[in-house]
Write an enzyme that holds these catalytic residues in place. Structure first.
Site, short mmCIF file in Angstrom:
data_model
loop_
_atom_site.label_atom_id
_atom_site.label_comp_id
_atom_site.label_asym_id
_atom_site.label_seq_id
_atom_site.Cartn_x
_atom_site.Cartn_y
_atom_site.Cartn_z
CE LYS A 262 28.18 46.89 33.90
NZ LYS A 262 29.11 45.76 33.87
CD GLU B 164 28.99 44.41 30.54
OE1 GLU B 164 28.13 45.27 30.31
OE2 GLU B 164 29.48 44.22 31.68
CD GLU C 277 35.17 49.58 32.32
OE1 GLU C 277 34.69 49.92 33.41
OE2 GLU C 277 34.48 49.17 31.39
N GLY D 253 32.41 43.39 37.22
CA GLY D 253 31.28 42.68 37.79
C GLY D 253 31.65 41.45 38.60
#
Ligand code: PEP
Length: 248
Positions: free
Chosen positions: A12, A97, A165, A171
């Site tokens: 990331k 994201e 995912e 996270g």
């Protein structure tokens, strides 16, 4: 058909030359299994740096994004040929994201996947449902719709790794249970087989991502439809090597 186990590390927007040098040195010095493909995805400014540091034969480098045009007036975007030019071989597309924060649509992700594959990059294609979608019981509708957008656009899936995912697991420290993940992976493969064909489905690698760490990775070992992991936070730590070795 045997599918080569695949472990991706998504750094990331984290890291520096110093930290990336340490991570790559750790991979280079570890005796990694010869039958596990490892792909690390540092932030774009460090792609070439990371690619030049890697000496481990099973490790390659991925970008975290690419655009669906090859050049031109697209300020801030990164072209597939530029990624290849600096020594990376893969790109992560469709990460949640980017879907949520950058508002990337299924169609845009499919278009980027098409251009990446057509120009020589392998694609780690991320799909997954949010917590609300899971609670509404629509997980399979969501992931199948995300897959269908790409299925409509590409025909050769040999350079694609699908990363399931669940957004609620990313996270959060709350990984899916092996049973839940396996069920979704099996359903993704079944849907893909119906749409694309049994042979392509048997060959397609479907990896799991969402709070995988050095301790829980091996708990997925019995899942026959889980062909590896996409790892976020733990890919920045020495335990990434434990994840790579988790099938030993
Ligand atoms: C990811 O961002 O792809 C991911 C799986 O993150 P984490 O492992 O930190 O949950």
């Amino acid at each position: 058909m045997a599918r080569t186990f695949f472990v991706g590390g998504n750094f990331k927007m984290n890291g520096s030359k110093e930290s990336i040098k340490t991570i790559v040195a750790g991979l280079n010095e570890a005796s990694l299994p010869s039958d596990v493909e490892v792909v690390i995805a540092p932030p774009a400014p460090y792609l070439q740096y990371a690619a030049e540091l890697v000496t481990a034969p099973t490790v390659t480098v991925a970008a975290q994004n690419s655009f669906d045009k090859l050049s031109g007036a697209y300020t801030g975007e990164i072209a597939v040929n530029q990624i290849l030019d600096v020594g990376a071989k893969w790109v992560i597309l469709g990460h949640s994201e980017r879907r949520t924060i950058l508002k990337e649509t299924d169609e845009f992700i499919a278009s980027k996947t098409d251009v990446a594959l057509a120009n020589g990059l392998g694609v780690i294609l991320c799909i997954g449902e949010t917590l609300d979608e899971r609670n509404a019981g629509t997980t399979l509708d969501v992931v199948n719709t995300q897959m269908d957008a790409v299925i409509a656009k590409i025909s050769d899936w040999s350079k694609v790794v699908v990363a399931y995912e669940p957004v609620w697991a990313i996270g959060t420290g709350l990984a899916a249970t092996p049973e839940d993940a396996e069920k979704v992976h099996a359903a993704i493969r079944e849907h893909f087989a119906a749409k694309v064909g049994a042979e392509a489905a048997a060959a397609l690698r479907i990896i799991y991502g969402g709070s995988v760490n050095g301790k829980n990775a091996a708990t997925f070992n019995a899942c026959e439809n889980i062909d590896g992991y996409l790892v976020g936070g733990a890919s920045l730590k020495p335990e990434f090597i434990d994840i790579v070795k988790s099938r030993e």
